[in-house]
Design a protein around this motif. Structure first.
Motif, mmCIF file in Angstrom:
data_model
loop_
_atom_site.group_PDB
_atom_site.id
_atom_site.type_symbol
_atom_site.label_atom_id
_atom_site.label_comp_id
_atom_site.label_asym_id
_atom_site.label_seq_id
_atom_site.Cartn_x
_atom_site.Cartn_y
_atom_site.Cartn_z
ATOM 1 N N LEU A 272 -9.200 88.787 52.208
ATOM 2 C CA LEU A 272 -9.371 87.390 51.816
ATOM 3 C C LEU A 272 -8.023 86.680 51.679
ATOM 4 O O LEU A 272 -7.898 85.500 52.016
ATOM 5 C CB LEU A 272 -10.156 87.317 50.507
ATOM 6 C CG LEU A 272 -10.762 85.965 50.130
ATOM 7 C CD1 LEU A 272 -11.575 85.393 51.285
ATOM 8 C CD2 LEU A 272 -11.627 86.099 48.883
ATOM 9 N N TYR B 66 -10.469 79.566 49.417
ATOM 10 C CA TYR B 66 -11.008 79.603 50.781
ATOM 11 C C TYR B 66 -12.090 78.532 50.971
ATOM 12 O O TYR B 66 -12.106 77.813 51.962
ATOM 13 C CB TYR B 66 -11.569 80.981 51.082
ATOM 14 C CG TYR B 66 -11.992 81.156 52.519
ATOM 15 C CD1 TYR B 66 -11.039 81.361 53.505
ATOM 16 C CD2 TYR B 66 -13.324 81.083 52.890
ATOM 17 C CE1 TYR B 66 -11.407 81.492 54.843
ATOM 18 C CE2 TYR B 66 -13.716 81.216 54.208
ATOM 19 C CZ TYR B 66 -12.744 81.427 55.180
ATOM 20 O OH TYR B 66 -13.125 81.555 56.497
ATOM 21 N N SER B 67 -13.006 78.440 50.004
ATOM 22 C CA SER B 67 -14.084 77.449 50.106
ATOM 23 C C SER B 67 -13.550 76.037 50.108
ATOM 24 O O SER B 67 -14.004 75.178 50.877
ATOM 25 C CB SER B 67 -15.076 77.640 48.942
ATOM 26 O OG SER B 67 -15.663 78.922 48.987
ATOM 27 N N ALA B 68 -12.564 75.776 49.231
ATOM 28 C CA ALA B 68 -12.003 74.434 49.147
ATOM 29 C C ALA B 68 -11.311 74.020 50.439
ATOM 30 O O ALA B 68 -11.504 72.916 50.950
ATOM 31 C CB ALA B 68 -11.014 74.351 47.977
ATOM 32 N N TRP B 69 -10.486 74.906 50.977
ATOM 33 C CA TRP B 69 -9.757 74.573 52.200
ATOM 34 C C TRP B 69 -10.678 74.537 53.412
ATOM 35 O O TRP B 69 -10.440 73.802 54.358
ATOM 36 C CB TRP B 69 -8.635 75.571 52.428
ATOM 37 C CG TRP B 69 -7.429 75.254 51.589
ATOM 38 C CD1 TRP B 69 -7.082 75.818 50.394
ATOM 39 C CD2 TRP B 69 -6.433 74.279 51.862
ATOM 40 N NE1 TRP B 69 -5.947 75.252 49.916
ATOM 41 C CE2 TRP B 69 -5.519 74.298 50.798
ATOM 42 C CE3 TRP B 69 -6.231 73.386 52.910
ATOM 43 C CZ2 TRP B 69 -4.407 73.454 50.733
ATOM 44 C CZ3 TRP B 69 -5.125 72.552 52.867
ATOM 45 C CH2 TRP B 69 -4.230 72.585 51.786
ATOM 46 N N GLU B 70 -11.721 75.309 53.389
ATOM 47 C CA GLU B 70 -12.670 75.298 54.508
ATOM 48 C C GLU B 70 -13.448 73.993 54.524
ATOM 49 O O GLU B 70 -13.770 73.466 55.576
ATOM 50 C CB GLU B 70 -13.627 76.489 54.391
ATOM 51 C CG GLU B 70 -14.318 76.848 55.689
ATOM 52 C CD GLU B 70 -15.186 78.092 55.569
ATOM 53 O OE1 GLU B 70 -15.790 78.266 54.484
ATOM 54 O OE2 GLU B 70 -15.268 78.872 56.520
ATOM 55 N N ASN C 278 -11.720 83.153 46.534
ATOM 56 C CA ASN C 278 -12.921 82.534 47.090
ATOM 57 C C ASN C 278 -12.912 81.022 46.881
ATOM 58 O O ASN C 278 -13.354 80.262 47.740
ATOM 59 C CB ASN C 278 -14.177 83.149 46.447
ATOM 60 C CG ASN C 278 -14.543 84.480 47.077
ATOM 61 O OD1 ASN C 278 -14.515 84.634 48.285
ATOM 62 N ND2 ASN C 278 -14.895 85.453 46.249
ATOM 63 N N THR C 279 -12.397 80.597 45.711
ATOM 64 C CA THR C 279 -12.304 79.158 45.435
ATOM 65 C C THR C 279 -11.360 78.487 46.421
ATOM 66 O O THR C 279 -11.652 77.413 46.977
ATOM 67 C CB THR C 279 -11.809 78.923 43.999
ATOM 68 O OG1 THR C 279 -12.731 79.505 43.085
ATOM 69 C CG2 THR C 279 -11.674 77.446 43.703
ATOM 70 N N LYS D 290 -12.228 85.631 42.468
ATOM 71 C CA LYS D 290 -12.717 84.322 42.047
ATOM 72 C C LYS D 290 -11.784 83.224 42.564
ATOM 73 O O LYS D 290 -12.234 82.244 43.173
ATOM 74 C CB LYS D 290 -12.795 84.265 40.526
ATOM 75 C CG LYS D 290 -13.148 82.909 39.969
ATOM 76 C CD LYS D 290 -13.111 82.919 38.454
ATOM 77 C CE LYS D 290 -13.357 81.519 37.889
ATOM 78 N NZ LYS D 290 -13.292 81.502 36.410
ATOM 79 N N LYS E 65 -7.038 85.664 55.142
ATOM 80 C CA LYS E 65 -7.859 84.575 55.661
ATOM 81 C C LYS E 65 -7.460 83.235 55.034
ATOM 82 O O LYS E 65 -7.380 82.212 55.730
ATOM 83 C CB LYS E 65 -9.342 84.868 55.387
ATOM 84 C CG LYS E 65 -9.903 85.994 56.237
ATOM 85 C CD LYS E 65 -11.327 86.343 55.842
ATOM 86 C CE LYS E 65 -12.277 85.203 56.090
ATOM 87 N NZ LYS E 65 -13.685 85.570 55.794
ATOM 88 N N VAL E 66 -7.208 83.242 53.714
ATOM 89 C CA VAL E 66 -6.828 81.999 53.033
ATOM 90 C C VAL E 66 -5.475 81.517 53.538
ATOM 91 O O VAL E 66 -5.286 80.322 53.832
ATOM 92 C CB VAL E 66 -6.802 82.193 51.503
ATOM 93 C CG1 VAL E 66 -6.246 80.948 50.820
ATOM 94 C CG2 VAL E 66 -8.192 82.491 50.979
#
Length: 237
Positions: A168, A233-237, A230-231, A227, A171-172
């Motif tokens: 992760l 990654y979701s935000a930038w995605e 994932n935050t 946590k 990926k980020v």
């Protein structure tokens, strides 16, 4: 099985010798058996015992060896476990009917050689509803997770967590650099800078970063929390 007779042993012995001479394993004709019967009838009881004693012992040993089961510890353990769990379930059913006590029981294998599938016992659906409500998993899924824990232990779980975190992080970091390249109109930065973002990115490339989604502004590689990762990654995605 019935006991081997001297006649059985005599026929077996003579048949082996006959086939060996002929170099074949085929059954012989009834004529050969008739000849053996005539020879047998001409013998005394003592002669019959003398000529057949060794063959009787050999055939008995072969019979015992053939009838001896091949031990299979894994199958024996499985059968023992299954029978015991059935007995336990019966006892718990009786206990529940007598007293109203609720029981939830999991059973799973502790090593790969065992054949037992994850096993769950509950005295009522209320327990199942409770588990699904607070864990988000059915009893079957929870039993499978317990089995996985027992088979891999903390080492396996730690290794899996570590691999997930490392994947992760990568990926980020890659995603943020892709967004930076897409935003910059003054060329593509070779890397994202977190320690001196104002000078190395804003001043040089004219890019401003707003609403960083977590408390600390630092490289994704420095986060070890799923946590936060994932935050990000979701935000930038």
């Amino acid at each position: 099985p019935r006991a081997l007779s001297l006649w059985n042993a005599f026929v077996s012995q003579e048949l082996c010798a006959h086939n060996q001479d002929l170099n074949t394993n085929d059954r012989v004709s009834s004529g050969f058996i008739k000849t053996l019967a005539e020879r047998w009838a001409a013998m005394s009881n003592e002669e019959r015992e003398d000529v057949s004693r060794d063959k009787v012992e050999e055939l008995n040993e072969r019979r015992e060896e053939r009838g001896r089961p091949v031990p299979n510890l894994a199958v024996a353990n499985f059968n023992d476990t299954r029978a015991t769990l059935q007995d336990v379930a019966k006892e718990l059913n009786d206990l529940h009917e007598r007293t109203g006590v609720e029981v939830l029981l999991f059973a799973c294998r502790g090593d790969q050689a065992n054949h037992l599938k994850p096993w769950v016992y509950r005295t009522s659906e209320r327990l199942e509803e409770f588990v699904e409500l607070f864990s988000g998993a059915t009893l079957g899924k929870l039993a499978a997770r317990i089995e996985a824990w027992c088979l891999t232990g903390i080492k396996g779980l730690t290794k899996k967590h570590k691999n997930t975190v490392l994947e992760l992080k990568s990926k980020v970091g890659t995603l943020i650099l892709e967004k930076l390249h897409a935003t910059s109109t003054r060329g593509k930065p070779s890397a994202m800078s977190y320690l001196d973002f104002a000078n190395r990115i804003t001043l040089k490339y004219g890019v401003v970063l707003e609403n960083w989604p977590v408390e600390v502004f630092q490289a994704p590689g420095r986060f070890n929390s799923l946590k936060y990762l994932n935050t990000l990654y979701s935000a930038w995605e």
